[in-house]
Design a protein around this motif. Sequence first.
Motif, PDB file in Angstrom:
ATOM      1  N   MET A 105       2.013   3.351  -6.984  1.00 33.65           N
ATOM      2  CA  MET A 105       1.968   4.427  -5.985  1.00 33.65           C
ATOM      3  C   MET A 105       0.523   4.805  -5.690  1.00 33.65           C
ATOM      4  O   MET A 105       0.166   5.014  -4.533  1.00 33.65           O
ATOM      5  CB  MET A 105       2.759   5.641  -6.470  1.00 33.65           C
ATOM      6  N   GLU A 106      -0.311   4.872  -6.711  1.00 35.68           N
ATOM      7  CA  GLU A 106      -1.734   5.167  -6.493  1.00 35.68           C
ATOM      8  C   GLU A 106      -2.358   4.132  -5.558  1.00 35.68           C
ATOM      9  O   GLU A 106      -3.139   4.471  -4.674  1.00 35.68           O
ATOM     10  CB  GLU A 106      -2.495   5.195  -7.817  1.00 35.68           C
ATOM     11  N   GLY A 107      -2.020   2.867  -5.770  1.00 40.21           N
ATOM     12  CA  GLY A 107      -2.532   1.805  -4.900  1.00 40.21           C
ATOM     13  C   GLY A 107      -2.018   1.942  -3.477  1.00 40.21           C
ATOM     14  O   GLY A 107      -2.777   1.751  -2.518  1.00 40.21           O
ATOM     15  N   ALA A 108      -0.749   2.277  -3.316  1.00 40.75           N
ATOM     16  CA  ALA A 108      -0.162   2.455  -1.985  1.00 40.75           C
ATOM     17  C   ALA A 108      -0.816   3.631  -1.258  1.00 40.75           C
ATOM     18  O   ALA A 108      -1.101   3.556  -0.060  1.00 40.75           O
ATOM     19  CB  ALA A 108       1.344   2.661  -2.089  1.00 40.75           C
ATOM     20  N   ILE A 109      -1.090   4.705  -1.985  1.00 40.89           N
ATOM     21  CA  ILE A 109      -1.743   5.877  -1.394  1.00 40.89           C
ATOM     22  C   ILE A 109      -3.167   5.532  -0.981  1.00 40.89           C
ATOM     23  O   ILE A 109      -3.608   5.882   0.114  1.00 40.89           O
ATOM     24  CB  ILE A 109      -1.714   7.062  -2.380  1.00 40.89           C
ATOM     25  N   ALA A 110      -3.903   4.835  -1.838  1.00 41.40           N
ATOM     26  CA  ALA A 110      -5.282   4.445  -1.520  1.00 41.40           C
ATOM     27  C   ALA A 110      -5.320   3.556  -0.272  1.00 41.40           C
ATOM     28  O   ALA A 110      -6.171   3.743   0.605  1.00 41.40           O
ATOM     29  CB  ALA A 110      -5.920   3.733  -2.707  1.00 41.40           C
ATOM     30  N   MET A 132       8.225   1.347   1.881  1.00 43.39           N
ATOM     31  CA  MET A 132       9.122   1.929   0.909  1.00 43.39           C
ATOM     32  C   MET A 132       8.382   2.158  -0.405  1.00 43.39           C
ATOM     33  O   MET A 132       7.631   1.308  -0.855  1.00 43.39           O
ATOM     34  CB  MET A 132      10.285   0.993   0.625  1.00 43.39           C
ATOM     35  N   THR A 133       8.646   3.288  -0.985  1.00 43.25           N
ATOM     36  CA  THR A 133       8.006   3.600  -2.258  1.00 43.25           C
ATOM     37  C   THR A 133       9.008   3.619  -3.408  1.00 43.25           C
ATOM     38  O   THR A 133       8.616   3.821  -4.553  1.00 43.25           O
ATOM     39  CB  THR A 133       7.316   4.972  -2.177  1.00 43.25           C
ATOM     40  N   TYR A 134      10.248   3.388  -3.114  1.00 47.44           N
ATOM     41  CA  TYR A 134      11.307   3.411  -4.128  1.00 47.44           C
ATOM     42  C   TYR A 134      11.019   2.378  -5.214  1.00 47.44           C
ATOM     43  O   TYR A 134      10.752   1.215  -4.944  1.00 47.44           O
ATOM     44  CB  TYR A 134      12.654   3.111  -3.481  1.00 47.44           C
ATOM     45  N   GLY A 135      11.046   2.838  -6.450  1.00 46.98           N
ATOM     46  CA  GLY A 135      10.870   1.941  -7.580  1.00 46.98           C
ATOM     47  C   GLY A 135       9.430   1.637  -7.948  1.00 46.98           C
ATOM     48  O   GLY A 135       9.183   0.851  -8.857  1.00 46.98           O
ATOM     49  N   LEU A 136       8.460   2.233  -7.258  1.00 47.66           N
ATOM     50  CA  LEU A 136       7.065   1.985  -7.604  1.00 47.66           C
ATOM     51  C   LEU A 136       6.695   2.725  -8.885  1.00 47.66           C
ATOM     52  O   LEU A 136       7.144   3.841  -9.122  1.00 47.66           O
ATOM     53  CB  LEU A 136       6.132   2.450  -6.481  1.00 47.66           C
ATOM     54  N   THR A 137       5.853   2.099  -9.682  1.00 48.21           N
ATOM     55  CA  THR A 137       5.304   2.777 -10.851  1.00 48.21           C
ATOM     56  C   THR A 137       4.213   3.737 -10.374  1.00 48.21           C
ATOM     57  O   THR A 137       3.774   3.675  -9.214  1.00 48.21           O
ATOM     58  CB  THR A 137       4.680   1.769 -11.831  1.00 48.21           C
ATOM     59  N   ALA A 138       3.758   4.604 -11.248  1.00 51.02           N
ATOM     60  CA  ALA A 138       2.686   5.540 -10.900  1.00 51.02           C
ATOM     61  C   ALA A 138       1.438   4.786 -10.440  1.00 51.02           C
ATOM     62  O   ALA A 138       0.790   5.172  -9.463  1.00 51.02           O
ATOM     63  CB  ALA A 138       2.369   6.453 -12.078  1.00 51.02           C
ATOM     64  N   MET A 139       1.100   3.693 -11.113  1.00 54.31           N
ATOM     65  CA  MET A 139      -0.082   2.912 -10.734  1.00 54.31           C
ATOM     66  C   MET A 139       0.115   2.247  -9.360  1.00 54.31           C
ATOM     67  O   MET A 139      -0.806   2.227  -8.540  1.00 54.31           O
ATOM     68  CB  MET A 139      -0.403   1.863 -11.795  1.00 54.31           C
ATOM     69  N   LEU A 198       4.954  11.127  -3.900  1.00 52.04           N
ATOM     70  CA  LEU A 198       5.452  11.368  -5.251  1.00 52.04           C
ATOM     71  C   LEU A 198       6.258  10.161  -5.725  1.00 52.04           C
ATOM     72  O   LEU A 198       7.005   9.565  -4.949  1.00 52.04           O
ATOM     73  CB  LEU A 198       6.369  12.601  -5.273  1.00 52.04           C
ATOM     74  N   VAL A 199       6.118   9.802  -6.985  1.00 54.56           N
ATOM     75  CA  VAL A 199       6.963   8.753  -7.555  1.00 54.56           C
ATOM     76  C   VAL A 199       8.366   9.344  -7.632  1.00 54.56           C
ATOM     77  O   VAL A 199       8.567  10.420  -8.171  1.00 54.56           O
ATOM     78  CB  VAL A 199       6.468   8.328  -8.957  1.00 54.56           C
ATOM     79  N   THR A 200       9.314   8.651  -7.031  1.00 55.31           N
ATOM     80  CA  THR A 200      10.659   9.195  -6.919  1.00 55.31           C
ATOM     81  C   THR A 200      11.706   8.110  -7.101  1.00 55.31           C
ATOM     82  O   THR A 200      11.423   6.930  -6.949  1.00 55.31           O
ATOM     83  CB  THR A 200      10.835   9.878  -5.543  1.00 55.31           C
ATOM     84  N   SER A 201      12.902   8.562  -7.394  1.00 53.95           N
ATOM     85  CA  SER A 201      14.015   7.620  -7.486  1.00 53.95           C
ATOM     86  C   SER A 201      14.873   7.678  -6.222  1.00 53.95           C
ATOM     87  O   SER A 201      15.940   7.084  -6.182  1.00 53.95           O
ATOM     88  CB  SER A 201      14.864   7.932  -8.724  1.00 53.95           C
ATOM     89  N   ASP A 202      14.408   8.387  -5.193  1.00 50.63           N
ATOM     90  CA  ASP A 202      15.146   8.488  -3.931  1.00 50.63           C
ATOM     91  C   ASP A 202      14.795   7.282  -3.050  1.00 50.63           C
ATOM     92  O   ASP A 202      13.665   7.159  -2.586  1.00 50.63           O
ATOM     93  CB  ASP A 202      14.784   9.784  -3.211  1.00 50.63           C
ATOM     94  N   PRO A 203      15.743   6.392  -2.809  1.00 52.75           N
ATOM     95  CA  PRO A 203      15.446   5.177  -2.037  1.00 52.75           C
ATOM     96  C   PRO A 203      15.207   5.430  -0.549  1.00 52.75           C
ATOM     97  O   PRO A 203      14.782   4.534   0.165  1.00 52.75           O
ATOM     98  CB  PRO A 203      16.695   4.309  -2.247  1.00 52.75           C
ATOM     99  N   HIS A 204      15.433   6.658  -0.081  1.00 53.75           N
ATOM    100  CA  HIS A 204      15.285   6.959   1.341  1.00 53.75           C
ATOM    101  C   HIS A 204      13.904   7.507   1.707  1.00 53.75           C
ATOM    102  O   HIS A 204      13.576   7.597   2.885  1.00 53.75           O
ATOM    103  CB  HIS A 204      16.366   7.936   1.785  1.00 53.75           C
ATOM    104  N   LEU A 205      13.115   7.863   0.713  1.00 55.38           N
ATOM    105  CA  LEU A 205      11.794   8.426   0.999  1.00 55.38           C
ATOM    106  C   LEU A 205      10.788   7.311   1.282  1.00 55.38           C
ATOM    107  O   LEU A 205      10.831   6.254   0.671  1.00 55.38           O
ATOM    108  CB  LEU A 205      11.309   9.279  -0.164  1.00 55.38           C
ATOM    109  N   THR A 206       9.897   7.585   2.202  1.00 54.82           N
ATOM    110  CA  THR A 206       8.853   6.635   2.554  1.00 54.82           C
ATOM    111  C   THR A 206       7.495   7.330   2.499  1.00 54.82           C
ATOM    112  O   THR A 206       7.415   8.546   2.610  1.00 54.82           O
ATOM    113  CB  THR A 206       9.051   6.075   3.981  1.00 54.82           C
ATOM    114  N   LEU A 207       6.469   6.555   2.349  1.00 56.43           N
ATOM    115  CA  LEU A 207       5.104   7.053   2.415  1.00 56.43           C
ATOM    116  C   LEU A 207       4.698   6.978   3.882  1.00 56.43           C
ATOM    117  O   LEU A 207       4.691   5.893   4.474  1.00 56.43           O
ATOM    118  CB  LEU A 207       4.192   6.172   1.549  1.00 56.43           C
ATOM    119  N   HIS A 208       4.412   8.132   4.499  1.00 57.35           N
ATOM    120  CA  HIS A 208       4.064   8.128   5.914  1.00 57.35           C
ATOM    121  C   HIS A 208       3.196   9.340   6.262  1.00 57.35           C
ATOM    122  O   HIS A 208       3.184  10.329   5.543  1.00 57.35           O
ATOM    123  CB  HIS A 208       5.324   8.117   6.784  1.00 57.35           C
ATOM    124  N   TYR A 209       2.486   9.202   7.372  1.00 58.03           N
ATOM    125  CA  TYR A 209       1.595  10.253   7.840  1.00 58.03           C
ATOM    126  C   TYR A 209       2.255  11.118   8.900  1.00 58.03           C
ATOM    127  O   TYR A 209       3.077  10.644   9.696  1.00 58.03           O
ATOM    128  CB  TYR A 209       0.323   9.652   8.456  1.00 58.03           C
TER     129      TYR A 209
END
Length: 148
Positions: A10-15, A1-8, A56-67
Motif C-alpha cells: 500500500m505504501e508503494g501504491a500511495i507513493a 484495486m487495493t484489496y489484499g495489499l500488505t502495508a508495504m 487504508l489497508v482494508t479487507s473491503d474488495p470494493h474500495l479503490t485508491l483514487h483522487y
Amino acid sequence: MTYGLTAMQMEGAIAKAKRDCRHFRNCLNSRLYGPRARRKPQLFQPLIIATLEGSLVTSDPHLTLHYNFSFGNLPSELSDAELYGEVRDCWVNKAGQRDDICFQSVAGNTSAAQGWIGYSLKEAQARGNTEVWDFENTQIPYDAFAAG
C-alpha cells in the motif's frame, strides 16, 4: 484495486499515485498557463486541492485508491468543457491513469461546493484517515488570491 495489499505494498501504491499526481499537476499547470506557470507559480497556477481516498489497508474488495480534486484560480476564458478536456488529457494520456473521471462544476453554487469538500474528506471524517488530504499535491497560488 487495493484489496489484499500488505502495508508495504500500500505504501508503494500511495507513493506511485502521488508521483503520478505530481506529473498530472505539472502538465495541467503548463496547459492552463503556459510558461507563466513556471515563472510565477504563485500567481499563474490553478488552485488544486487534492485528496487521495482509499489509502487504508482494508479487507473491503470494493474500495479503490483514487483522487478527488477541487480546482480554482482558473483562466476566466476557460469553459467547463475545455477544463474537463485538459484535465482528462493530462490525467489519462500524460499521467497514465484510468479514464474513469467524474467531473462536475460547482461554480457559483456554495452549497454544492461545501458538499464536494465534505465528500472529498469523508474518509477522514468517517474512518479517521487524516492522510486523505494530499498536501504534497495541493497547490495554492497565494499571490493570485492576494491580488483579488
